[in-house]
Design a protein around this motif. Structure first.
Motif, mmCIF file in Angstrom:
data_model
loop_
_atom_site.group_PDB
_atom_site.id
_atom_site.type_symbol
_atom_site.label_atom_id
_atom_site.label_comp_id
_atom_site.label_asym_id
_atom_site.label_seq_id
_atom_site.Cartn_x
_atom_site.Cartn_y
_atom_site.Cartn_z
ATOM 1 N N ILE A 8 3.284 0.853 3.030
ATOM 2 C CA ILE A 8 2.813 -0.070 4.063
ATOM 3 C C ILE A 8 2.752 -1.455 3.438
ATOM 4 N N GLU A 9 3.363 -2.419 4.076
ATOM 5 C CA GLU A 9 3.330 -3.795 3.592
ATOM 6 C C GLU A 9 2.528 -4.622 4.591
ATOM 7 N N VAL A 10 1.354 -5.068 4.171
ATOM 8 C CA VAL A 10 0.507 -5.894 5.021
ATOM 9 C C VAL A 10 0.812 -7.345 4.711
ATOM 10 N N VAL A 11 1.339 -8.051 5.699
ATOM 11 C CA VAL A 11 1.770 -9.436 5.524
ATOM 12 C C VAL A 11 0.886 -10.339 6.365
ATOM 13 N N HIS A 23 -3.219 11.148 10.159
ATOM 14 C CA HIS A 23 -4.412 10.697 9.449
ATOM 15 C C HIS A 23 -3.929 10.184 8.096
ATOM 16 N N ILE A 24 -3.967 8.878 7.915
ATOM 17 C CA ILE A 24 -3.337 8.274 6.757
ATOM 18 C C ILE A 24 -4.367 7.575 5.880
ATOM 19 N N GLU A 25 -4.303 7.874 4.592
ATOM 20 C CA GLU A 25 -5.068 7.153 3.590
ATOM 21 C C GLU A 25 -4.063 6.519 2.634
ATOM 22 N N ALA A 26 -4.179 5.222 2.431
ATOM 23 C CA ALA A 26 -3.225 4.498 1.600
ATOM 24 C C ALA A 26 -3.950 3.837 0.438
ATOM 25 N N VAL A 27 -3.260 3.757 -0.696
ATOM 26 C CA VAL A 27 -3.792 3.155 -1.917
ATOM 27 C C VAL A 27 -3.141 1.796 -2.106
ATOM 28 N N GLN A 28 -3.944 0.797 -2.440
ATOM 29 C CA GLN A 28 -3.373 -0.515 -2.697
ATOM 30 C C GLN A 28 -2.512 -0.444 -3.955
ATOM 31 N N GLY A 29 -1.274 -0.935 -3.842
ATOM 32 C CA GLY A 29 -0.329 -0.854 -4.957
ATOM 33 C C GLY A 29 0.364 0.490 -4.979
ATOM 34 N N GLU A 30 0.698 0.939 -6.190
ATOM 35 C CA GLU A 30 1.391 2.220 -6.352
ATOM 36 C C GLU A 30 0.383 3.362 -6.474
ATOM 37 N N LEU A 31 0.839 4.549 -6.099
ATOM 38 C CA LEU A 31 -0.015 5.734 -6.243
ATOM 39 C C LEU A 31 -0.321 5.980 -7.718
ATOM 40 N N PRO A 32 -1.583 6.296 -8.039
ATOM 41 C CA PRO A 32 -1.893 6.617 -9.436
ATOM 42 C C PRO A 32 -1.247 7.943 -9.820
ATOM 43 N N PRO A 33 -0.946 8.154 -11.116
ATOM 44 C CA PRO A 33 -0.365 9.437 -11.526
ATOM 45 C C PRO A 33 -1.326 10.578 -11.275
ATOM 46 N N MET A 34 -0.763 11.724 -10.937
ATOM 47 C CA MET A 34 -1.592 12.905 -10.695
ATOM 48 C C MET A 34 -2.223 13.356 -12.008
ATOM 49 N N PRO A 35 -3.506 13.775 -11.961
ATOM 50 C CA PRO A 35 -4.173 14.226 -13.183
ATOM 51 C C PRO A 35 -3.579 15.540 -13.676
ATOM 52 N N TRP A 45 0.853 -1.189 0.000
ATOM 53 C CA TRP A 45 0.000 0.000 0.000
ATOM 54 C C TRP A 45 0.889 1.240 0.000
ATOM 55 N N SER A 46 0.476 2.263 -0.719
ATOM 56 C CA SER A 46 1.232 3.515 -0.800
ATOM 57 C C SER A 46 0.467 4.628 -0.094
ATOM 58 N N ILE A 47 1.149 5.342 0.791
ATOM 59 C CA ILE A 47 0.527 6.474 1.476
ATOM 60 C C ILE A 47 0.235 7.582 0.471
ATOM 61 N N ASP A 48 -0.986 8.093 0.502
ATOM 62 C CA ASP A 48 -1.414 9.156 -0.407
ATOM 63 C C ASP A 48 -1.333 10.495 0.325
ATOM 64 N N PRO A 49 -0.294 11.294 0.058
ATOM 65 C CA PRO A 49 -0.153 12.565 0.787
ATOM 66 C C PRO A 49 -1.309 13.531 0.551
ATOM 67 N N ALA A 50 -1.948 13.442 -0.616
ATOM 68 C CA ALA A 50 -3.029 14.376 -0.930
ATOM 69 C C ALA A 50 -4.244 14.152 -0.043
ATOM 70 N N HIS A 51 -4.360 12.967 0.535
ATOM 71 C CA HIS A 51 -5.514 12.660 1.377
ATOM 72 C C HIS A 51 -5.081 12.199 2.766
ATOM 73 N N SER A 52 -3.917 12.653 3.193
ATOM 74 C CA SER A 52 -3.388 12.306 4.509
ATOM 75 C C SER A 52 -2.884 13.564 5.187
ATOM 76 N N ALA A 53 -2.587 13.457 6.478
ATOM 77 C CA ALA A 53 -2.095 14.619 7.220
ATOM 78 C C ALA A 53 -1.158 14.159 8.324
ATOM 79 N N VAL A 54 -0.067 14.910 8.498
ATOM 80 C CA VAL A 54 0.884 14.689 9.588
ATOM 81 C C VAL A 54 0.879 15.961 10.430
ATOM 82 N N SER A 55 0.314 15.882 11.624
ATOM 83 C CA SER A 55 0.130 17.066 12.463
ATOM 84 C C SER A 55 0.909 16.943 13.765
#
Length: 279
Positions: free
Chosen positions: A129-132, A267-279, A97-107
């Motif tokens: 994130i590697e879920v094993v 507050h972390i949102e992760a995408v399964q696999g690699e992050l998609p390219p930005m539009p 899983w790849s952390i998506d900075p656009a939909h996450s926050a580090v406060s």
């Protein structure tokens, strides 16, 4: 059709090859069926009307039992049966899983003048994130899962340019010398149904320390772009002196301008696999 059911995890994933059995009021098994790869259970046998006990089992999951009523048509629609992993612990499906900075926050929050709080964040970060799923036959033991993350120290943002400049200086983060803050996990301990303690090493200001994150898993779902996302919330507390950030200005009555303890919230949102390219 005598029986229909769907078997899912708490966050909606199919439990493949789950087994559903029906027993009558005398304790006799009258039906046994296995779920397909989509977690759907069907059986064509016509059943005698009346109450039945439905038991759903699957390797690595806690069995579920309920009562079903067969109608005069000889059919029972059990609906969706939710199975919890053995021990009650849940994490997303195994994989990368790849952390998506656009939909996450580090406060980060620090005490100011002993009476108020200063809130800040880091705008540049990323990680994986590697879920094993380990254990014999996939028994739901996720403790081998791990995470690696990096934060751009110079991206600190408290909403005040003068304060941010000071935080980037050698008095605090010293971003010219230490441009990155890194975290790598070293272990994972269950702490509740959907809560975990993530043990890891945090490198900050050139110092590496053991740090524990209190992690909550919030669930998994599809996104509008055809991907799958998982959400997490984590907190920890850091002591500035542990990372040799000892600057302070003591005011009258011994009150420090900046508190020694930093509260960190993720507050972390992760995408399964690699992050998609930005539009």
């Amino acid at each position: 059709m005598g029986l229909r059911a769907q078997v899912r995890t708490r966050d909606g994933w199919a439990v493949q090859h789950a087994v559903v059995t029906l027993t009558d009021t005398g304790g006799n098994q009258v039906l046994r069926a296995t779920a397909d790869p989509d977690g759907v259970v069907t059986a064509s046998e016509t059943l005698a009307p009346g109450p039945y006990t439905v038991v759903v089992t699957a390797v690595g999951y806690t069995p579920s039992a309920a009562t079903a009523l067969v109608t005069a048509s000889g059919r029972a629609d059990v609906g969706t049966v939710v199975l919890a992993r053995q021990g009650g612990f849940e994490l997303p499906p195994p994989g990368s899983w790849s952390i998506d900075p656009a939909h996450s926050a580090v406060s980060v929050v620090a005490q100011h003048l002993g009476i108020a709080s200063v809130h800040g964040r880091f705008n540049e970060f990323g990680g994986t994130i590697e879920v094993v799923e380990g254990g014999a036959a996939g028994g739901g033991e996720y403790t081998a899962s791990h995470v690696n993350a990096v934060i751009g120290a110079a991206s600190v943002d408290t909403g005040n340019a003068l304060r941010d400049k000071h935080l980037k200086s050698p008095d605090f983060l010293d971003v010219e010398t230490f441009p990155e803050i890194t975290f790598r996990s070293t272990g994972l301990t269950p702490a509740g149904t959907d809560r975990w303690t993530v043990h890891g090493k945090l490198a900050l200001h050139g110092i590496e320390r053991d740090v524990d994150l209190a992690l909550s898993y919030l669930g998994t779902g599809a996104d509008p772009w055809g991907g799958v996302r998982a959400a997490f919330h984590a907190t920890t507390e850091l002591h500035r002196e542990d990372f040799q950030m000892n600057y302070n200005q003591v005011l009258q009555a011994g009150i420090a301008m900046v508190g020694a303890v930093l509260r960190v919230e993720l507050h972390i949102e992760a995408v399964q696999g690699e992050l998609p390219p930005m539009p």
